[in-house]
Design an enzyme around this catalytic site. Structure first.
Site, short mmCIF file in Angstrom:
data_model
loop_
_atom_site.label_atom_id
_atom_site.label_comp_id
_atom_site.label_asym_id
_atom_site.label_seq_id
_atom_site.Cartn_x
_atom_site.Cartn_y
_atom_site.Cartn_z
N LYS A 184 34.93 -27.31 -49.21
CA LYS A 184 35.90 -26.80 -50.26
C LYS A 184 37.04 -27.29 -49.83
O LYS A 184 37.91 -27.77 -50.77
CB LYS A 184 35.78 -25.31 -50.57
CG LYS A 184 34.48 -24.94 -51.09
CD LYS A 184 34.13 -23.40 -51.39
CE LYS A 184 32.85 -23.08 -51.75
NZ LYS A 184 32.53 -21.54 -52.23
N ASP A 208 36.30 -18.15 -58.67
CA ASP A 208 34.78 -18.50 -59.02
C ASP A 208 34.37 -17.68 -60.47
O ASP A 208 33.21 -17.88 -60.71
CB ASP A 208 34.23 -17.42 -57.96
CG ASP A 208 33.94 -18.37 -56.72
OD1 ASP A 208 33.41 -19.47 -56.86
OD2 ASP A 208 34.04 -17.92 -55.67
N GLN A 224 34.45 -15.81 -50.21
CA GLN A 224 33.00 -16.58 -49.85
C GLN A 224 32.15 -15.59 -49.76
O GLN A 224 32.22 -14.66 -48.82
CB GLN A 224 33.11 -17.31 -48.81
CG GLN A 224 32.17 -18.29 -48.44
CD GLN A 224 31.68 -19.37 -49.41
OE1 GLN A 224 32.42 -20.03 -50.34
NE2 GLN A 224 30.39 -19.56 -49.56
#
Ligand code: GUN
Length: 294
Positions: A64, A131, A108
């Site tokens: 990422k 997200d 994460q």
């Protein structure tokens, strides 16, 4: 439809190669993002929160970061030890929510077991929720009114749309009902007018249900969950699993067995994975705009 028929149909109407090249699709999204960012008044900034040292998470976070660097997104890394308390993680998120130099926040997953993931995800400001995991964004995604859609389901939808197979009226079978892939993907496909079936660990007749799929999406994290006899000739097969077998990465689908039956199939690695990262970049730009960035 036999093997040859599937091939002929692809040549006539489907632009996507039989084995989907997720890297090349993702590259063109990154190129486009890079061009957009070049015209922004400032670089967007993505904060990445990682707790502990899960080796798979470390690899994903590195990918990422690399993609952000490539397109001109700044990253702010917050790495907490696995001993961090839920309160400490929450504090970090509150600070990032009110930091005007941060456009987007990614936590994460998975978090260490002593931390309640749901509570943490609820803490992220919905406008910085890159997200799309906050219940507000999840709910909007389900209603079909969302902007920030979860990256992996959004990447799968992008692949299916690019393949020009047509979604309306297709029977999509999703194997796996996770919060971050299976469930949101089911809603995205439903909103595209697919007939959607979700299978999971308690499903009794997986083989029979999977065989009915025009579109078979698999996200369970178990190699060879789907074998050739579970796939209808000409089905689109999207493998969302990432499993380590010794030195090798494999998906949830027996790729070699299934590829002769599928109209399109995503490989692991090089299929859905790079698209998840590309969608994260797209979502970071959306967050930038939601912060008022021009
Ligand atoms: N862990 C596995 N997949 C994901 C993802 O898409 N986003 C985050 N934040 N964590 C993950």
């Amino acid at each position: 439809m036999g093997k040859m028929d599937a091939k002929i149909k692809r040549q006539k109407g489907v632009l996507m190669p039989h084995v989907v090249n997720g890297n090349s699709l993702a590259d063109s999204i990154l190129e486009k993002a890079k061009g957009q960012i070049a015209s922004f008044s400032r670089p967007p900034c993505l904060a990445i929160v990682m707790v502990g040292n899960n080796p798979a998470s470390q690899v994903y976070v590195r990918r990422k970061e690399e993609a952000c660097k490539k397109v001109g997104i700044k990253t702010k890394n917050i790495h907490l030890p696995s001993s961090a308390t839920e309160g400490e993680v929450m504090e970090q998120i509150l600070a990032l929510n009110s930091d005007s130099s941060v456009d987007a926040i990614l936590v994460q997953l998975p978090l260490p077991p002593h931390i309640d993931e749901e509570r943490v995800l609820c803490q992220i400001s919905p406008k910085k929720d890159v997200d799309g995991f906050h219940p507000e964004n999840f709910g909007r995604a389900a209603l079909g009114t969302g902007q920030l859609l979860p990256c992996t389901p959004k990447g799968v939808l992008h692949i299916l749309k690019e393949s020009k197979i047509g979604l309306a009226g297709k029977h999509a079978v999703i194997v796996g009902r996770s919060r971050i892939v299976g469930k949101p993907l089911a809603f995205l496909l439903l909103n595209e007018d697919c007939t959607v079936t979700i299978c999971h660990s308690k499903t009794k007749n997986l083989k029979e249900v999977a065989r009915q799929a025009d579109i078979l999406c698999v996200a369970v994290g178990k190699p060879r969950t789907i074998t050739a006899e579970m796939v209808k000739e000409g089905a689109a097969v999207i493998d969302i699993g990432i499993n380590r077998e010794g030195e090798k990465l494999v998906g949830d689908v027996d790729f070699e067995g299934v590829k002769g039956k599928a109209s399109i199939i995503t490989p692991v690695p090089g299929g859905v994975g790079p698209m998840t990262v590309a969608m994260l970049i797209e979502n970071t730009l959306l967050c930038y705009k939601l912060q008022g960035g021009k």
